[in-house]
Design a protein around this motif. Structure first.
Motif, PDB file in Angstrom:
ATOM      1  N   ARG A  45      -7.763 -12.949  -5.157  1.00 45.99           N
ATOM      2  CA  ARG A  45      -7.316 -12.075  -4.815  1.00 45.99           C
ATOM      3  C   ARG A  45      -8.128 -11.625  -3.392  1.00 45.99           C
ATOM      4  N   LYS A  55      -2.848   5.701  -1.528  1.00 45.12           N
ATOM      5  CA  LYS A  55      -2.765   4.280  -2.223  1.00 45.12           C
ATOM      6  C   LYS A  55      -4.229   3.903  -2.043  1.00 45.12           C
ATOM      7  N   GLU A  56      -4.687   2.865  -2.785  1.00 48.06           N
ATOM      8  CA  GLU A  56      -5.183   1.458  -2.162  1.00 48.06           C
ATOM      9  C   GLU A  56      -3.633   0.588  -1.838  1.00 48.06           C
ATOM     10  N   ARG A  57      -4.544  -0.477  -1.341  1.00 50.89           N
ATOM     11  CA  ARG A  57      -3.423  -1.909  -1.207  1.00 50.89           C
ATOM     12  C   ARG A  57      -3.694  -2.491  -2.685  1.00 50.89           C
ATOM     13  N   GLU A  58      -2.135  -2.966  -3.111  1.00 52.64           N
ATOM     14  CA  GLU A  58      -2.458  -3.819  -4.511  1.00 52.64           C
ATOM     15  C   GLU A  58      -1.509  -5.189  -4.626  1.00 52.64           C
ATOM     16  N   GLN A  63       1.115  -1.287  -0.026  1.00 56.59           N
ATOM     17  CA  GLN A  63       0.078   0.184  -0.103  1.00 56.59           C
ATOM     18  C   GLN A  63       0.281   1.753   0.408  1.00 56.59           C
ATOM     19  N   TRP A 116      -4.381 -11.541   7.049  1.00 60.31           N
ATOM     20  CA  TRP A 116      -3.798 -10.622   6.571  1.00 60.31           C
ATOM     21  C   TRP A 116      -2.318 -10.407   7.720  1.00 60.31           C
TER      22      TRP A 116
END
Length: 122
Positions: free
Chosen positions: A107, A43-46, A39, A112
């Motif tokens: 995904r 920004k968003e997590r990718e 992340q 996590w």
């Protein structure tokens, strides 16, 4: 549920390398597809990379292909992310994750880690 602990983050200059590690608890580690996400600030997590339970198959985001390598050591319940030729745009919090399904392109995540910061300066 699998518990994950990342390590190996830090600060490095552009062009440098880092290796992230993710230690997992649980007896069935080899049964899980493992992922790395990141992340960037604001920004968003990718998605970054994924590795199959056996370690024989891998999958990468286009942005890191050829520079990053995901691997695992099932005897140590650990997954790694070797990052070479780092760029400032690689700056992010990096998370390892347990895939809910075996497909590398899925995904869906069941667990996590807490994340580790990687900062790349120009």
């Amino acid at each position: 549920q699998v518990q994950l602990v990342e390590s190996g983050g830090g600060s490095v200059q552009a062009g440098g390398s880092l290796r992230l590690s993710c230690a997992a608890s649980g007896r069935t580690f080899s049964g899980y597809t493992m992922h790395w996400f990141r992340q960037p600030p604001g920004k968003e997590r990718e998605f970054v990379a994924a590795v199959s339970g056996s370690g024989g198959s891998t999958y990468y985001a286009d942005s890191v292909k050829g520079r990053f390598t995901i691997s695992r050591d099932n005897a140590k319940n650990t997954v790694y992310l070797q990052m070479n030729s780092l760029k400032p745009e690689d700056t992010a919090v990096y998370y390892c994750a347990v895939g809910r399904y075996s497909m590398l392109t899925s995904r869906q995540i069941s667990s996590w880690g807490q994340g580790t910061q990687v900062t790349v300066s120009s």
